[in-house]
Write a protein that holds these residues in place. Structure first.
Motif, PDB file in Angstrom:
ATOM      1  N   GLU A 116       0.866  -1.281  -0.034  1.00  0.00           N
ATOM      2  CA  GLU A 116       0.129  -0.167   0.181  1.00  0.00           C
ATOM      3  C   GLU A 116       0.986   1.230   0.166  1.00  0.00           C
ATOM      4  N   ILE A 117       2.010   1.256   0.894  1.00  0.00           N
ATOM      5  CA  ILE A 117       2.860   2.487   0.974  1.00  0.00           C
ATOM      6  C   ILE A 117       3.567   2.565  -0.434  1.00  0.00           C
ATOM      7  N   PHE A 118       4.075   1.430  -1.098  1.00  0.00           N
ATOM      8  CA  PHE A 118       4.719   1.345  -2.503  1.00  0.00           C
ATOM      9  C   PHE A 118       3.886   2.029  -3.555  1.00  0.00           C
ATOM     10  N   GLU A 119       2.617   1.750  -3.521  1.00  0.00           N
ATOM     11  CA  GLU A 119       1.716   2.179  -4.322  1.00  0.00           C
ATOM     12  C   GLU A 119       1.438   3.796  -4.272  1.00  0.00           C
ATOM     13  N   LEU A 120       1.540   4.293  -3.280  1.00  0.00           N
ATOM     14  CA  LEU A 120       1.272   5.792  -2.749  1.00  0.00           C
ATOM     15  C   LEU A 120       2.622   6.584  -3.276  1.00  0.00           C
ATOM     16  N   MET A 121       3.791   5.758  -3.608  1.00  0.00           N
ATOM     17  CA  MET A 121       4.891   6.450  -3.789  1.00  0.00           C
ATOM     18  C   MET A 121       4.720   7.739  -4.993  1.00  0.00           C
ATOM     19  N   PRO A 122       5.111   8.843  -5.065  1.00  0.00           N
ATOM     20  CA  PRO A 122       5.055   9.619  -6.366  1.00  0.00           C
ATOM     21  C   PRO A 122       6.047   9.325  -7.275  1.00  0.00           C
ATOM     22  N   GLU A 123       7.116   8.867  -6.697  1.00  0.00           N
ATOM     23  CA  GLU A 123       8.329   8.258  -7.931  1.00  0.00           C
ATOM     24  C   GLU A 123       9.058   7.231  -7.283  1.00  0.00           C
ATOM     25  N   ARG A 124       9.409   6.278  -8.075  1.00  0.00           N
ATOM     26  CA  ARG A 124      10.321   5.296  -7.601  1.00  0.00           C
ATOM     27  C   ARG A 124      11.638   4.800  -8.281  1.00  0.00           C
ATOM     28  N   ASN A 125      12.519   4.501  -7.687  1.00  0.00           N
ATOM     29  CA  ASN A 125      13.726   4.237  -8.500  1.00  0.00           C
ATOM     30  C   ASN A 125      14.054   2.478  -8.240  1.00  0.00           C
ATOM     31  N   SER A 126      14.954   2.139  -8.692  1.00  0.00           N
ATOM     32  CA  SER A 126      15.259   0.734  -8.586  1.00  0.00           C
ATOM     33  C   SER A 126      15.372   0.153  -7.214  1.00  0.00           C
ATOM     34  N   VAL A 127      15.999   0.945  -6.224  1.00  0.00           N
ATOM     35  CA  VAL A 127      16.009   0.613  -4.810  1.00  0.00           C
ATOM     36  C   VAL A 127      14.728   0.399  -4.283  1.00  0.00           C
ATOM     37  N   SER A 128      13.474   1.157  -4.782  1.00  0.00           N
ATOM     38  CA  SER A 128      12.303   1.008  -4.033  1.00  0.00           C
ATOM     39  C   SER A 128      11.489  -0.076  -4.675  1.00  0.00           C
TER      40      SER A 128
END
Length: 627
Positions: free
Chosen positions: A210-222
């Protein structure tokens, strides 16, 4: 670490003053210093120049001594003690030095010294303190450091706040971590990823997503944090789905994501996807460090492709101990004891010192191949020649080896002579051997001890009930059932997985969710009819009372591996090998059926169960019917 209390100080002119001294060339010369003799020469020069009390000059010396690989921390402390008023930079540098040396309490004691000397901390002070509290699990001190972050005006500093989130995650205090996160004025990728990892570590994978889906931007680490969360919690199909989504978004695959998804391939036995990842690594210049190389070897070993594992191992320019151990362990789980021992001897010739894990794998290889004398030899060798103390795992392997060979009295004697109390793994090895060899009295005694040590493990109850069932002690079987119900113990559902054409297919006993269910069940009926013609008789011993980890065989209810085998026969070419992964131990009936199917259909069927690999070919199994 003892508790301590902070006092917030008011700034003094001395501690906050900005040095107005000009830069001297001796200070620039310090930048090229690479050894302690050179540093001491610089120190002498600075003393002659009258800079022995200058924080800028002495701070550079302290930095080299405290945090450089070639430094001398004791000399850093000596320099510190000569300074009349060391500044925040020098205090912070010494804290880093203490942290690098895992002298965690000293970090906080130095901070107290800093406050007592009216030297005010800055944004570079707190990350070291927070990490020290985190690593030392100093919960009370961590909370006080958190308060000081705010009292000294750093409530908006992202670096400090990210370290606080990590600290609370390490304390398993997710509410506090979430509170820090929610109040951050600016959240970066590190903030989000740290919180995701925290939820994942506690098994709260859905909350992490759920937190992952809320991320405004993601990189390879996330992305890797979330994929790793699924892998660590054995949710491999979801890991694959997320990985495919990542690829669809055109993100570059790095070595960390590669390692996580390779672990998912290992968990599911997804060989084709594992091969694709390996190929991607080779074709895109991803650094093949020791950890990633070992992950690839492990994937091939556990996906039943031992030749490819060995080819990868042989291709390594530098083989670390983890790579040797992984390959020896691969031979062990495939029942190739002689090959494992030969590789161990080669490792010693190469001058690589074995460790405790090496001998776990060597002894396991002996156990899976029935090499009793070799196992006895290496059990003595590791201690008397190499000097490695026997640990619980080594005793477990020896008990397994002796038990499999029917030497139950010797196995029991070894347990009685252990310098520590046997754990459930050691007792479980003897317990399983007792059932195989029909020693009801010893099996009952050991089984009850194993259950008391691991009361929530359904497999222990199942084994004890089956032991009673084989002896016709039906009342005791009923008592085991009753005990399970009273304790709320549920049997682990069995499932089998087969990867075909890059698609992972999962089956449970009697499952009918697969889109080709009709064809699969028709194939199972055909299989069973064919092998009956060559002597197959369904295993029915104790069937009315026996507790099985998967539901009992009957005309309409089939075990998961039979369904997986049927799909394998339907989807692969004649003569082609296919591989199946099962989460439980293969039952006797499926084992007998698989041998005959391999003969009738002229196939090699490789099955990885909870204990080992089974290579079914020409009507025989590589385990020699002992698993």
């Amino acid at each position: 670490m003892s508790s301590f209390h902070f006092q917030v100080l008011q700034p003094s002119p001395l501690s906050c003053a900005i040095s107005s001294k000009p830069r001297y060339s001796p200070l620039e010369a310090l930048e090229t210093c690479s050894s302690m003799p050179q540093l001491k020469q610089h120190h002498s020069h600075l003393i002659k120049l009258g800079l022995s009390a200058d924080n800028d000059a002495m701070g550079r010396l302290v930095k080299f001594c405290a945090v450089s690989e070639n430094g001398d921390f004791n000399y850093a402390l000596h320099l510190f003690n000569t300074l009349p008023r060391p500044d925040a930079f020098i205090y912070n540098t010494l804290m880093r030095g203490y942290l690098q040396r895992q002298q965690l309490a000293h970090c906080i004691l130095l901070y107290l010294h800093m406050l007592q000397d009216s030297v005010f901390p800055n944004k570079f002070t707190f990350p070291c303190l927070i990490r020290a509290a985190s690593v030392d699990n100093a919960v009370e001190e961590g909370a006080q450091i958190h308060a000081h972050v705010f009292k000294f005006g750093l409530a908006a500093d992202g670096f400090c706040l990210n370290n606080l989130i990590h600290m609370y995650v390490n304390f398993r205090a997710l509410e506090n971590a979430r509170s820090v996160f929610d109040k951050m004025p600016r959240k970066d990728v590190v903030s989000w990823t740290t919180l995701i990892s925290g939820y994942a570590q506690l098994g709260l994978v859905d909350e992490a997503f759920e937190i992952f889906e809320l991320m405004p931007e993601r990189n390879s680490v996330s992305w890797n944090a979330m994929i790793a969360a699924y892998v660590q919690n054995n949710r491999f199909l979801e890991a694959f789905a997320l990985f495919n989504r990542m690829r669809a978004e055109k993100l570059v695959l790095d070595k960390f994501v590669a390692a996580s998804i390779l672990s998912a391939c290992t968990g599911l036995g997804a060989l084709e996807q594992g091969k694709w990842i390996h190929g991607y690594i080779l074709n895109n210049g991803i650094e093949l460090d020791a950890k990633l190389a070992t992950t690839i070897i492990d994937m091939y070993c556990k996906c039943g492709c031992l030749d490819k594992a060995y080819e990868t191992f042989e291709g390594l320019t530098c083989k670390g101990i983890s790579s040797w151990n992984c390959m020896i362990g691969g031979f062990a789980m495939h029942g190739k004891g002689e090959a494992a021992i030969a590789l161990f001897k080669e490792m010693e010739k190469e001058g690589v010192a074995p460790d405790s894990i090496t001998f776990v794998n060597v002894l396991s290889a002996c156990a899976h191949s029935g090499l009793v004398e070799e196992g006895r030899f290496y059990f003595r060798y590791m201690n008397e020649v190499i000097g490695i103390e026997h640990r619980m795992e080594h005793y477990g392997c020896m008990v397994d080896l002796l038990g499999r060979a029917g030497l139950l009295d010797e196995a029991k004697k070894l347990i009685d002579e252990m310098p520590m109390s046997p754990d459930v793994g050691v007792l479980g090895a003897l317990f399983g051997a007792c059932r195989i060899h029909g020693n009801i009295e010893l099996g009952e005694q050991v089984g009850k001890r194993a259950i008391e040590l691991e009361p929530k493990n359904s497999g222990r109850y199942v084994l004890l009930a089956n032991l009673y069932a084989n002896a016709g002690r039906w009342e005791d079987v009923a008592n085991v059932r009753r005990m399970m119900n009273e304790r709320g113990v549920k049997k682990v559902p069995g499932f089998s997985v087969i990867e075909l054409e890059g698609v992972v297919n999962e089956f449970i006993a009697g499952g009918r969710t697969h889109p080709e269910t009709k064809e699969i069940y028709a194939k199972v009926d055909e299989m069973l009819e064919c092998i009956r013609s060559v002597g197959y008789v369904p295993e029915t011993e104790g069937v009315a009372h026996e507790l099985d980890e998967e539901k009992r065989e009957d005309p309409s209810y089939y075990h998961s591996e039979k369904l997986a085998i049927a799909l394998g026969l339907l989807k692969t070419k004649p003569g082609e090998t296919f591989r199946i992964t099962k989460n439980l131990r293969v039952c006797k009936d499926c084992h007998n059926a698989s041998k005959l199917i391999s003969k009738v259909y002229d196939r090699e069927i490789i099955v990885r169960d909870r204990n080992r690999f089974h290579h079914f070919k020409d009507g025989v199994c590589s385990c020699n019917d002992f698993w």
